[in-house]
Design a protein around this motif. Structure first.
Motif, PDB file in Angstrom:
ATOM      1  N   ASP A   1     -11.787  -6.965   5.123  1.00 32.51           N
ATOM      2  CA  ASP A   1     -10.354  -6.676   5.269  1.00 32.51           C
ATOM      3  C   ASP A   1     -10.152  -5.380   6.057  1.00 32.51           C
ATOM      4  OD1 ASP A   1      -7.643  -6.601   5.097  1.00 32.51           O
ATOM      5  OD2 ASP A   1      -7.528  -6.706   2.906  1.00 32.51           O
ATOM      6  N   ASP A   2     -10.320  -5.482   7.363  1.00 25.87           N
ATOM      7  CA  ASP A   2     -10.141  -4.312   8.218  1.00 25.87           C
ATOM      8  C   ASP A   2      -8.701  -3.818   8.211  1.00 25.87           C
ATOM      9  OD1 ASP A   2     -12.808  -4.469   8.909  1.00 25.87           O
ATOM     10  OD2 ASP A   2     -12.418  -5.728  10.677  1.00 25.87           O
ATOM     11  N   GLU A   3      -7.762  -4.764   8.058  1.00 25.97           N
ATOM     12  CA  GLU A   3      -6.347  -4.386   8.066  1.00 25.97           C
ATOM     13  C   GLU A   3      -6.039  -3.435   6.909  1.00 25.97           C
ATOM     14  OE1 GLU A   3      -1.873  -6.413   7.862  1.00 25.97           O
ATOM     15  OE2 GLU A   3      -3.659  -7.639   7.514  1.00 25.97           O
ATOM     16  N   ALA A   4      -6.462  -3.805   5.704  1.00 22.52           N
ATOM     17  CA  ALA A   4      -6.206  -2.951   4.548  1.00 22.52           C
ATOM     18  C   ALA A   4      -6.911  -1.601   4.705  1.00 22.52           C
ATOM     19  CB  ALA A   4      -6.663  -3.643   3.271  1.00 22.52           C
ATOM     20  N   PHE A   5      -8.153  -1.626   5.165  1.00 21.99           N
ATOM     21  CA  PHE A   5      -8.896  -0.391   5.378  1.00 21.99           C
ATOM     22  C   PHE A   5      -8.106   0.536   6.311  1.00 21.99           C
ATOM     23  CE2 PHE A   5     -11.904   2.538   7.106  1.00 21.99           C
ATOM     24  CZ  PHE A   5     -12.905   2.695   6.154  1.00 21.99           C
ATOM     25  N   GLY A   6      -7.623  -0.039   7.423  1.00 20.21           N
ATOM     26  CA  GLY A   6      -6.882   0.760   8.395  1.00 20.21           C
ATOM     27  C   GLY A   6      -5.578   1.299   7.841  1.00 20.21           C
ATOM     28  N   LEU A   7      -4.863   0.488   7.074  1.00 19.38           N
ATOM     29  CA  LEU A   7      -3.593   0.923   6.504  1.00 19.38           C
ATOM     30  C   LEU A   7      -3.794   2.083   5.535  1.00 19.38           C
ATOM     31  CD1 LEU A   7      -1.882  -2.550   5.920  1.00 19.38           C
ATOM     32  CD2 LEU A   7      -1.058  -0.738   7.437  1.00 19.38           C
ATOM     33  N   TRP A   8      -4.788   1.974   4.683  1.00 20.55           N
ATOM     34  CA  TRP A   8      -5.063   3.072   3.746  1.00 20.55           C
ATOM     35  C   TRP A   8      -5.421   4.343   4.513  1.00 20.55           C
ATOM     36  CZ3 TRP A   8      -3.581   3.283  -1.000  1.00 20.55           C
ATOM     37  CH2 TRP A   8      -3.535   2.147  -1.821  1.00 20.55           C
ATOM     38  N   ASN A   9      -6.230   4.196   5.519  1.00 20.06           N
ATOM     39  CA  ASN A   9      -6.705   5.354   6.276  1.00 20.06           C
ATOM     40  C   ASN A   9      -5.586   5.997   7.095  1.00 20.06           C
ATOM     41  OD1 ASN A   9      -8.731   5.968   9.135  1.00 20.06           O
ATOM     42  ND2 ASN A   9      -8.719   7.194   7.288  1.00 20.06           N
ATOM     43  N   ARG A  10      -4.836   5.154   7.839  1.00 23.10           N
ATOM     44  CA  ARG A  10      -3.811   5.678   8.743  1.00 23.10           C
ATOM     45  C   ARG A  10      -2.515   6.046   8.024  1.00 23.10           C
ATOM     46  NH1 ARG A  10      -5.323   1.082  11.486  1.00 23.10           N
ATOM     47  NH2 ARG A  10      -3.313   0.156  10.938  1.00 23.10           N
ATOM     48  N   GLU A  11      -2.040   5.151   7.140  1.00 29.14           N
ATOM     49  CA  GLU A  11      -0.713   5.324   6.552  1.00 29.14           C
ATOM     50  C   GLU A  11      -0.693   6.365   5.428  1.00 29.14           C
ATOM     51  OE1 GLU A  11       2.010   3.573   7.651  1.00 29.14           O
ATOM     52  OE2 GLU A  11       0.810   2.557   9.164  1.00 29.14           O
ATOM     53  N   THR A  12      -1.787   6.479   4.690  1.00 27.35           N
ATOM     54  CA  THR A  12      -1.786   7.410   3.553  1.00 27.35           C
ATOM     55  C   THR A  12      -2.604   8.661   3.831  1.00 27.35           C
ATOM     56  OG1 THR A  12      -3.762   6.505   2.465  1.00 27.35           O
ATOM     57  CG2 THR A  12      -1.676   5.415   2.022  1.00 27.35           C
ATOM     58  N   GLY A  13      -3.461   8.587   4.866  1.00 27.53           N
ATOM     59  CA  GLY A  13      -4.280   9.741   5.204  1.00 27.53           C
ATOM     60  C   GLY A  13      -5.542   9.878   4.383  1.00 27.53           C
ATOM     61  N   ILE A  14      -5.899   8.843   3.627  1.00 23.03           N
ATOM     62  CA  ILE A  14      -7.140   8.893   2.861  1.00 23.03           C
ATOM     63  C   ILE A  14      -8.318   8.860   3.843  1.00 23.03           C
ATOM     64  CG2 ILE A  14      -8.610   7.647   1.237  1.00 23.03           C
ATOM     65  CD1 ILE A  14      -6.244   6.769  -0.263  1.00 23.03           C
ATOM     66  N   PRO A  15      -9.245   9.766   3.705  1.00 25.24           N
ATOM     67  CA  PRO A  15     -10.402   9.766   4.618  1.00 25.24           C
ATOM     68  C   PRO A  15     -11.195   8.469   4.510  1.00 25.24           C
ATOM     69  CG  PRO A  15     -10.285  11.826   3.365  1.00 25.24           C
ATOM     70  CD  PRO A  15      -9.276  10.898   2.760  1.00 25.24           C
ATOM     71  N   ALA A  16     -11.745   8.029   5.604  1.00 25.03           N
ATOM     72  CA  ALA A  16     -12.502   6.768   5.631  1.00 25.03           C
ATOM     73  C   ALA A  16     -13.660   6.789   4.655  1.00 25.03           C
ATOM     74  CB  ALA A  16     -13.003   6.494   7.049  1.00 25.03           C
ATOM     75  N   GLU A  17     -14.243   7.980   4.422  1.00 22.34           N
ATOM     76  CA  GLU A  17     -15.390   8.049   3.513  1.00 22.34           C
ATOM     77  C   GLU A  17     -14.989   7.870   2.041  1.00 22.34           C
ATOM     78  OE1 GLU A  17     -14.249  12.335   4.701  1.00 22.34           O
ATOM     79  OE2 GLU A  17     -14.471  10.359   5.669  1.00 22.34           O
TER      80      GLU A  17
ATOM     81  N   ILE B   1       0.838  -1.201   0.000  1.00 27.10           N
ATOM     82  CA  ILE B   1       0.000   0.000   0.000  1.00 27.10           C
ATOM     83  C   ILE B   1       0.876   1.255   0.000  1.00 27.10           C
ATOM     84  CG2 ILE B   1      -1.580   1.355   1.440  1.00 27.10           C
ATOM     85  CD1 ILE B   1      -2.924  -1.342   2.195  1.00 27.10           C
ATOM     86  N   ALA B   2       1.941   1.232   0.806  1.00 30.79           N
ATOM     87  CA  ALA B   2       2.834   2.398   0.873  1.00 30.79           C
ATOM     88  C   ALA B   2       3.515   2.640  -0.472  1.00 30.79           C
ATOM     89  CB  ALA B   2       3.878   2.188   1.963  1.00 30.79           C
ATOM     90  N   PHE B   3       4.010   1.555  -1.122  1.00 32.07           N
ATOM     91  CA  PHE B   3       4.651   1.696  -2.427  1.00 32.07           C
ATOM     92  C   PHE B   3       3.677   2.276  -3.451  1.00 32.07           C
ATOM     93  CE2 PHE B   3       7.650  -2.140  -1.494  1.00 32.07           C
ATOM     94  CZ  PHE B   3       8.497  -1.311  -0.778  1.00 32.07           C
ATOM     95  N   ALA B   4       2.477   1.740  -3.464  1.00 31.68           N
ATOM     96  CA  ALA B   4       1.488   2.173  -4.452  1.00 31.68           C
ATOM     97  C   ALA B   4       1.151   3.650  -4.266  1.00 31.68           C
ATOM     98  CB  ALA B   4       0.229   1.320  -4.343  1.00 31.68           C
ATOM     99  N   TRP B   5       0.934   4.056  -3.018  1.00 28.25           N
ATOM    100  CA  TRP B   5       0.565   5.446  -2.759  1.00 28.25           C
ATOM    101  C   TRP B   5       1.711   6.400  -3.117  1.00 28.25           C
ATOM    102  CZ3 TRP B   5      -3.855   7.691  -2.250  1.00 28.25           C
ATOM    103  CH2 TRP B   5      -3.935   8.994  -1.735  1.00 28.25           C
ATOM    104  N   GLU B   6       2.935   6.009  -2.785  1.00 27.79           N
ATOM    105  CA  GLU B   6       4.087   6.855  -3.080  1.00 27.79           C
ATOM    106  C   GLU B   6       4.265   7.029  -4.590  1.00 27.79           C
ATOM    107  OE1 GLU B   6       8.974   6.936  -2.488  1.00 27.79           O
ATOM    108  OE2 GLU B   6       7.752   5.455  -1.396  1.00 27.79           O
TER     109      GLU B   6
END
Length: 878
Positions: free
Chosen positions: A132-148, A106-111
């Protein structure tokens, strides 16, 4: 950012992140019989994900050529009608084989997307699997994408599986919003229905489970990553376009098509769709031919043929009647040459193959039009206005008529076509194709051997070892592990050390014996069902073979020497053909046996006698030079960089064997070869033939077999000398004189037959009568062939003006019938229907058109009855 820059930026980014950059594999999948074409970046890594193969790296990145035209991944009908679907496309992917997982992926893709490609984060949306709560959380926390802006979807959209069993897991997609000017609505709803406004750019697959036969999920000990980004879609976004067809990957092609057709583009009408279909298909056509596929009536060749014909038909609709696709292939190469430089040397071959298929289609189109006219006449004669689905399908299957062409022609005659019946016939054909494609079954067979992959097998055949003391590690009988094989039993044996070469790369496996003081068995062949494992097919001749037993393995050395001679000769032949015919020549398959070898190669014409002689002379010259044959183990990249030839259907691992014959030949090859070219002895071509359009085959012999072949020719020549009573020098002259005499006699026979036909009009055997207002002429002959009957029928049609003609002849135990109907009567009487009724009487069958049909049989005694049957048939005409 241009397409070339997008590719380079992707590979450079992941190389800096510790990934091995791996070249694209061909469109023909290597060692994966379950696939017709490569359709994803992960295909070439499939065995690594399955645990069947290991590499020295755990991270990889690639730009993969892909084709989706069949099966689950089939975008063919959408091509040209949407801005984002294609047959051929390129997939950019990064892969982790048990190394990093969700967080890093996820980090590589976002960067890459936001910092390298600089896409605005506010336009990006993410989808994840619903659980997949883990992926949801990583996108939200690590990249800052809003949950909505992160949407959960079900298994159908966001869960990936390799098959019914095997690795699987949730996936996460990155979507880009092109703007409300395309379509309004909430992003989630737009994504759910596949709107052209919100484009899926990148799919990240998290392989963390293994699904068993019962559908149960088990966590993998080393989860993996498989991602895929469509180059064409990313190019459209980065170039500010709403359609892939507006990018630099397509716009030069669109311009070339517009110039060919003199059509405006875009118009907003159906012609735009036709232009886009041509642009899409010519890319697929160019890469398929470049990767060794040739037009055929089945398998991969049929897909290529269909793409050429679909594109050519759209050109027809745009006003083009002559071949044009072969010229567009050059535009494709200009666009793609930086990423795929091999296309440059292949362009002449690609164009020739494409041109030949276009010309063939023009011919079949003309032939198909005649059949369409026949079917239309039959439909009208039956009182119907709907052409049956089976007839429409025959036009499609035999002549490449698209359904829309049949519908268009039918409308011109105020007819319709049975589309549902056509679809049913098409499904039946697809079922047959699925049954004949044994890939899945063959792939399942491999699973039998996966349990033995952990066994350590040491191959010593490359060291030219022909006798080795070894230990029996395992015995397999009927797919099951057993402890022993008794006298007379057959099975498969795995040895700790093996001198037997396993069948691969077209070279047959070694044969020989296994023996000890209390046991002996014959080794019928050796093969490698999964990477790293060599299995020997054996039959026990005496005693008992047990697991753990120490045996002596002995290779049939004379047979191996003959195989080695032939294998090195294929390399000499490949080099000689490229030198004499051109660089477009590439090996497309081979079979190397001890008796002879078969070599398939790309070329667009039959070799002349002079060209074959040049090839033989050059190869035998290199044999006499006794060139050293050297083998170097290197990497695939280094081998290709040194100028080595790689073969279409071969699957290469990380390390490859580079086989060099002096300064004449350099190829990547896993086979066994001679040490010096002089060991080959003598080379002789025994046949040259066509395999398919643009694909030729040479069969040749070497060494003792070549001597035996020449010796047999000598014997035949001596027999001809005795038979014709002339010397060797006079043989050709005598044969030419005999042919002249035969031709003179055949011409005399032809003139006599013509005279007989001319006199037939006054013969009392000719019966002329009128049946229900239709003139009927019947007549029988002796000694006329079918061609003479056909000519006479044409003469009579002109003579009588209007009517039906039924003629018969018996010749050398065969009976021939022809039925001819003048054009004014075909709506009432069809020759092909009459011949079907009559042919059975003479014990045969036949067919034809409404205006002419013919049949053959064996019952000459029923000729009169058959002729009288024609009267009965006309009596029934309304």
């Amino acid at each position: 950012m241009k397409a070339n820059e997008i590719r380079s930026a992707f590979l450079d980014f992941f190389e800096k992140k510790g990934h091995r950059v791996v070249p694209s594999s061909p469109l023909i999948p290597r060692d994966d019989p379950t696939l017709l074409f490569t359709n994803a970046g992960m295909n070439q890594f499939k065995n690594i994900f399955l645990g069947l193969e290991k590499r020295s790296y755990q991270r990889a990145a690639s730009v993969q050529k892909c084709l989706r035209v069949s099966g689950k991944h089939n975008d063919l009908e959408q091509v040209g009608r949407t801005p984002k679907h294609h047959t051929f496309f390129e997939m950019l992917g990064n892969f982790s084989f048990g190394d990093y997982f969700k967080r890093e992926a996820i980090a590589f893709a976002w960067e890459l997307v936001t910092e390298v490609y600089r896409l605005p984060a506010e336009r990006l949306y993410i989808t994840v699997y619903q659980d997949d709560d883990e992926a949801f959380g990583l996108w939200n926390r690590e990249t800052g994408i809003p949950a909505e802006k992160i949407f959960r979807f079900g298994k159908e959209d966001n869960f990936w599986a390799m098959g019914e069993t095997g690795p699987c897991g949730p996936c996460s997609e990155i979507h880009y919003d092109l703007g409300e000017n395309i379509e309004s609505g909430s992003p989630r709803e737009l994504i759910a229905r596949g709107s052209d406004r919100v484009v899926e750019l990148w799919n990240l697959v998290f392989m963390e489970f293994f699904q068993d036969e019962q559908g149960r999920m088990h966590r993998l000990p080393r989860p993996s990553i498989d991602t895929g980004m469509g180059l064409e879609r990313m190019a459209a976004v980065l170039q500010g376009r709403s359609s892939n067809f507006e990018t630099d990957l397509f716009s030069p092609l669109i311009q070339a098509i517009v110039q060919e057709t003199n059509q405006e583009y875009p118009t907003g009408g159906e012609t735009d769709v036709w232009v886009r279909i041509i642009a899409d298909h010519i890319r697929a056509i160019t890469f398929l031919i470049g990767d060794g596929v040739t037009p055929a009536n089945e398998g991969r060749g049929y897909v290529l043929r269909r793409l050429i014909r679909r594109a050519f038909r759209r050109g027809n609709l745009l006003g083009l009647e002559k071949p044009f696709l072969y010229r567009l292939a050059g535009t494709v190469v200009d666009i793609m040459k930086e990423a795929y430089p091999e296309l440059m040397s292949n362009l002449p071959y690609i164009s020739r193959v494409c041109l030949a298929e276009e010309e063939r289609f023009i011919y079949t189109l003309n032939s198909g039009l005649r059949y369409f006219e026949q079917y239309a006449a039959e439909t009208l004669a039956s009182g119907s206005r709907v052409i049956s689905g089976d007839k429409v399908f025959k036009l499609y299957d035999t002549f490449g008529f698209p359904l829309d062409l049949c519908q268009e022609l039918a409308r011109e005659k105020n007819l319709e076509v049975d589309e549902s019946g056509f679809r049913q016939e098409l499904e039946v054909q697809k079922d047959r194709a699925r049954q004949s494609w044994e890939g899945e079954a063959r792939f399942r067979e491999k699973s039998v051997y996966q349990n033995y992959q952990q066994l350590k097998v040491e191959p010593v055949f490359y060291e030219r070892v022909e006798v080795a003391e070894t230990r029996v590690l395992a015995i397999i009988k009927n797919g099951q592990s057993v402890d022993f094989l008794r006298e007379g039993e057959s099975g498969e044996v795995i040895l700790a050390v093996t001198p037997f070469y396993a069948e691969a790369g077209g070279q047959v496996g070694d044969t020989g014996v296994l023996k000890s003081s209390h046991f002996s068995a014959v080794v019928e062949t050796a093969f490698s069902p999964v990477p790293g494992l060599i299995v020997h097919k054996v039959k026990v001749l005496a005693g008992e073979l047990k697991v753990g037993q120490t045996v002596e393995a002995v290779v049939d050395s004379l047979r191996r020497q003959a195989i080695s001679r032939n294998h090195t000769a294929t390399h000499l032949l490949h080099a000689a053909l490229r030198q004499i015919l051109g660089d477009h020549v590439r090996q497309s398959g081979s079979l190397v046996s001890p008796q002879r070898f078969r070599f398939d190669f790309t070329h667009f014409a039959a070799l002349s006698e002079e060209e074959i002689e040049k090839v033989e002379r050059l190869i035998n010259e290199k044999i006499r030079e006794n060139l050293p044959v050297t083998v170097k183990v290197t990497t695939l990249e280094e081998g290709l960089a040194e100028g080595a030839m790689a073969i279409f259907e071969e699957k290469y691992g990380e390390s490859v064997r580079l086989v060099t014959v002096g300064d004449f030949s350099k190829e990547l090859c896993g086979g066994i070869h001679v040490r010096q070219s002089g060991e080959i002895g003598f080379f002789k071509v025994i046949s040259e033939s066509s395999v398919a359009a643009g694909l030729r085959r040479i069969e040749a012999v070497t060494g003792e077999e070549a001597f035996n072949y020449v010796e047999s020719l000598e014997k035949e020549l001596r027999q001809l000398e005795r038979l014709l009573k002339v010397s060797r020098k006079e043989l050709l002259t005598r044969a030419e004189k005999m042919m002249e005499t035969i031709e003179e006699k055949e011409e005399e026979i032809r003139r006599l037959k013509q005279k007989l036909v001319q006199q037939a009009g006054q013969s009392p055997e000719m019966a002329v009568r009128e049946v229900r207002g239709i003139k009927l002429v019947t007549q029988k002959f002796e000694g006329l062939d079918i061609e003479a009957l056909r000519q006479y029928a044409d003469t009579l049609k002109q003579k009588i003006g209007s009517g039906v003609i039924v003629l018969s002849s018996s010749l050398e135990g065969r009976v021939f019938l022809v039925v001819a109907v003048t054009p004014d009567l075909t709506a009432r009487v069809q020759a092909n229907n009459m011949i079907k009724e009559i042919a059975g009487i003479i014990g045969g069958g036949g067919g034809g058109r409404p205006d002419f049909a013919q049949a053959g049989g064996t019952r000459a005694e029923n000729i009169d009855q058959a002729l009288e049957k024609s009267v009965d048939l006309l009596e029934k005409v309304s």
